[in-house]
Every structure is written in structure tokens, then in C-alpha cells.
Design an enzyme around this catalytic site. Structure first.
Site: not given
Length: 456
Positions: A154, A228, A262
Site C-alpha cells: 500500500k 520505521e 526520516c
């Protein structure tokens, strides 16, 4: 469910394409397809799996130009950086093809007639973000497929073109149909998939809120998750550091991918004796960065991926300034077409300010001053996040001590942050749990099965 996922060009605001959402019946068929593929793939030989990884790497290289351009058009990544992402994915396939079999070989134990083997879990649902449209997906998918699982993706709505191309890459290999499967669903569709017995586990890369919501649903269904999530990584510069090299690293660590990473430097914690010199050199280096058309090979800073993300970043900057920070550079939306935000440096930031308490997911750097190494450590650990950290110092003993006490999943000493298939990545605290890459990433989605023989 809504009708479409819409992809827009962040440079122009123009709509690129619409991708229909799956109906409930279509989602059911996709789940069945993934489960059927697993019933075949789980019994495949290691030689077959390795051949598929090598085929995938070859397909990526053959379509490198198309993949790179699609990334740039969908989320604004400068084309040179997009190309680097694509080629990194091809190298990932090659590395796991070479080293993967040893990771999955049966392991002896200290008991003479007992050993451990690694068996696949099943269909893994992966909910992935837009900032590295290929790398975020393939760094998990390759290791999961190597272990004999199948992968149900997804992807983020704004990079469905990249997702579709990835599905085509796998279709060109000998992976069974449905071994890599793409579903375009909303949150309700994700929830329905998590509840389905055919899903064995869930992997998420994304925000803290999304990760917590999905983990709660998976936990209710007793399904493993690997998360994560966000990061607000500290970048510590001590008084004895090589400032020129530290500044080079700081610019790349903060502004690569227009700051939308990130695991990236976000909070710059500089020891007082060199704080002024670091700020001056860092500012000059950031001012020299080229912002412009992401399809231009010379562009380093492109537009942010979405208008709402730019607006949120600007609100964080304004809040931090109201709280008493000093604006050194930028601090504004760039006028005109596209989701451009001026590269920004905030100084005199303290740990109670927005820029230190929240993740800045865009081209904004926050600088704080530390009295000494121990104070720098305290500031660095004063965060709900724990993804990675960077330390610049000429003192190896201090570097090792700080590294051991930093509450993060990775520490980079006198070098740039990076992800590499040879070493694991992952976070602690609200940056998530579990690990990706290396043998740890392969084993995360395995049943580590102990086999005893002739025990009396």
C-alpha cells in the site's frame, strides 16, 4: 472509500494521473492473489529466489531513466538524487542475491541434535511513504521475498506512478503472479487487510501517528509489526571537530531530498567555542545551494512534495521564531509556482521550542549551543525520537562514549548518515522498532524454527 488517489506535480501543481481505489471485492481478489503466490513461492528453491533478485536488478537498470523521471515528477526529488535512489535499489538486489543465501542457511546450536532454520511467515502488508518511492519499498520487499514471503504494497497516494512501475518490474521477473502485489486503498482498506487472516505481518514506514494506529490494529490481530517512523536526529559538533568537513556533512545531511528524510540531521547541537564559526560557515554553504527545476541536473533543492507539507513546515518555523529563536536564513515560502520553501536556518534554539520538539520534514535546520560534550548529549537525548545521530569530534574516546549513550538506532562518527544493505537500520523510542537491511532485516519476517532430532 474515495474514488481515486491523485498524483500532482509539486513543481507545477498540475495533476499527473488518477489511480482508482480498489473496491472491497477487488481488495479480496488481491489478498487471494497474494496468498496464492505465497503457496508457490514459499516452496521455491534459493536458486530460484536469487535468480528473481538478479532479474529485478537488471530490470531496474534497464528502466532507470523512466523510474528516475517518474520519482522527480511525482514528488519533486532532484533528478540526480532520484537517479541515485534508483541505482541504489539495483545494487541492493545484487547484494542480497550474493549474500542472502548464507543468511537463510540452517544454523547449528549448542545442542548437538538441534538446529534452527528460517521459514517464511506469509503475506506481508507494507504501508510505505512517498519520500523515497522505490528505496523505502524495495529495501524491505527484497529481503522479505528472499525469505520466501510475498509482499503486498500500500503505497502513498502521490507516488502511485512509481508504485505501478515497480509492479511492472516484478512482472518482468519469474516471481509468481501476486508475489509483489499493489493495492490502492484508503485507511479503511488498510484496516480490512490487517484483519484478514491471509496477512501474516505488517511493515510501516511513516509518521508516528500512522505507525501507532496500524500497530494497534495489528496487535489486536496478534500480528507482528516492524515500524520505521519519524526522526529528529541530532548532529553534534564538538569544539575540536574539523569544521569544514562537519559543515559539508551537515549540508548533505539536512538538505538532501529537500530535507524530506526520516533518518537525517535536523537538530544541530554545537559546542559553544565553535558555535559562531559553525553557524557562519554552514550559512554560507546553504546559501550556495541551487534551488530550481528538479529535472535540471544542477538542481540540489527541489519543491516539497505537497502543498500541505510546506504549509505545516512554515507553521513550525513561525512557532519557533515566536518562541524566541533567531532567523539566520530563509523562513519563507518561495513566491510563484511550485511547493518551494526557502532553505532555512534557525539559531538560538532551545530544547523546549517547536523546532526541537517536533520533526522538521523539509529544508529547515535548527541550531542549539551546548556548554560541553555532556550537555550536548543531554540535549540530543531530550527528544521523543531515536532514529540516528551524528557526532563530529577529533577525540575518539569521547566519540565512543557519546555513541554508547545516545538513545538512537544508529550513530555516525565524523561521517555522513547513510543506509546500506550491509548494515541494519531502525530506531528506538517513537522512531519505531524492529530492523531493516542486513541479515536482521531478513530475519524480522521469518519464523525462526528450532528442529530437534532423536531427543530422548
Amino acid at each position: 472509500m474515495t474514488d481515486y488517489a491523485i498524483s500532482r506535480n509539486p513543481t507545477t501543481g498540475e495533476e499527473i494521473a488518477r489511480y482508482p481505489m480498489l473496491t472491497a471485492d477487488e481488495l479480496e481478489k488481491s489478498l487471494s492473489r497474494s496468498a496464492d503466490a505465497f503457496s508457490q513461492w514459499r516452496h521455491s528453491t534459493m536458486a530460484t529466489r536469487i535468480a528473481v533478485l538478479r532479474q529485478l536488478g537488471e530490470q531496474i537498470r534497464l528502466r532507470e531513466a523512466q523510474l528516475s523521471r517518474t520519482i522527480t515528477l511525482e514528488m519533486g526529488k532532484p533528478i540526480a538524487q532520484a537517479r541515485a535512489e534508483v541505482l541504489k535499489c539495483a545494487n541492493l538486489c545484487d547484494w542480497y542475491a550474493e549474500h542472502g543465501p548464507a543468511m537463510l542457511a540452517d544454523q547449528p546450536t549448542q545442542v548437538a541434535d538441534a538446529w534452527q532454520r528460517f521459514r517464511p511467515l506469509g503475506v506481508i502488508l507494507a504501508v510505505m511513504p512517498w519520500n523515497f518511492p522505490l528505496w523505502q519499498v524495495l529495501r524491505g520487499a527484497v529481503s522479505m521475498l528472499l525469505a520466501g514471503n510475498t509482499y503486498l504494497l500500500k503505497h502513498a497516494p502521490n507516488v502511485m506512478g512509481s508504485a505501478t512501475l515497480m509492479a511492472e518490474l516484478f512482472d518482468a521477473t519469474d516471481l509468481p503472479a501476486g508475489g509483489f502485489n499493489l493495492i490502492n486503498v484508503d485507511n479503511d482498506g488498510v484496516s480490512a487487510a490487517i484483519k484478514d487472516d491471509r496477512i501474516a505481518a505488517v511493515a510501516v514506514t511513516g509518521s508516528v501517528r500512522a505507525g501507532a494506529a496500524i500497530a494497534a490494529q495489528a496487535g489486536a490481530a496478534l500480528k507482528k509489526t516492524v515500524l520505521e517512523l519519524g526522526g529528529s536526529d541530532p548532529f553534534i559538533v564538538l569544539a575540536d571537530a574539523d569544521l569544514d568537513e562537519a559543515v559539508k556533512s551537515a549540508v548533505i545531511g539536512r538538505f538532501q531530498n529537500t530535507g524530506q528524510v526520516c533518518m537525517a540531521a535536523k537538530r544541530f547541537i554545537v559546542e559553544a567555542p565553535v558555535a559562531e564559526a559553525f553557524e557562519k560557515r554552514f550559512t554560507a554553504a546553504v546559501q550556495a545551494l541551487t534551488m530550481g527545476d528538479p529535472l535540471d541536473e544542477n538542481t540540489f533543492l527541489g519543491p516539497m512534495a505537497r502543498t500541505d507539507l510546506r504549509d505545516e513546515l512554515h507553521q513550525q518555523v513561525e512557532a519557533t521564531l515566536r518562541e524566541g529563536a533567531r532567523l539566520v536564513l530563509g523562513g519563507e515560502k518561495v513566491a510563484g509556482q511550485g511547493n518551494y520553501y526557502a532553505p532555512t536556518i534557525l539559531s538560538d534554539v532551545t530544547p523546549n521550542m517547536t523546532a526541537f520538539q517536533q520533526e522538521l520534514f523539509g529544508p529547515v535546520a535548527a541550531i542549539a549551543v551546548a556548554r560541553d560534550p555532556q550537555h550536548a548529549l543531554a540535549i540530543a537525548n531530550d527528544s521523543e525520537f531515536g532514529l540516528s545521530a551524528t557526532v563530529w569530534t577529533a577525540n575518539e574516546e569521547i566519540a565512543d562514549r557519546l555513541a554508547s549513550e545516545l538513545e538512537v538506532g544508529a550513530v555516525f562518527i565524523n561521517g555522513n548518515g547513510a543506509s546500506d544493505p550491509r548494515v541494519t537500520i531502525g530506531g528506538v523510542k517513537k522512531s519505531g522498532y524492529g530492523r531493516e537491511l542486513s541479515h536482521f532485516g531478513v530475519h524480522e519476517f521469518c519464523n525462526v524454527q528450532t528442529v530437534w532430532k532423536n531427543r530422548r
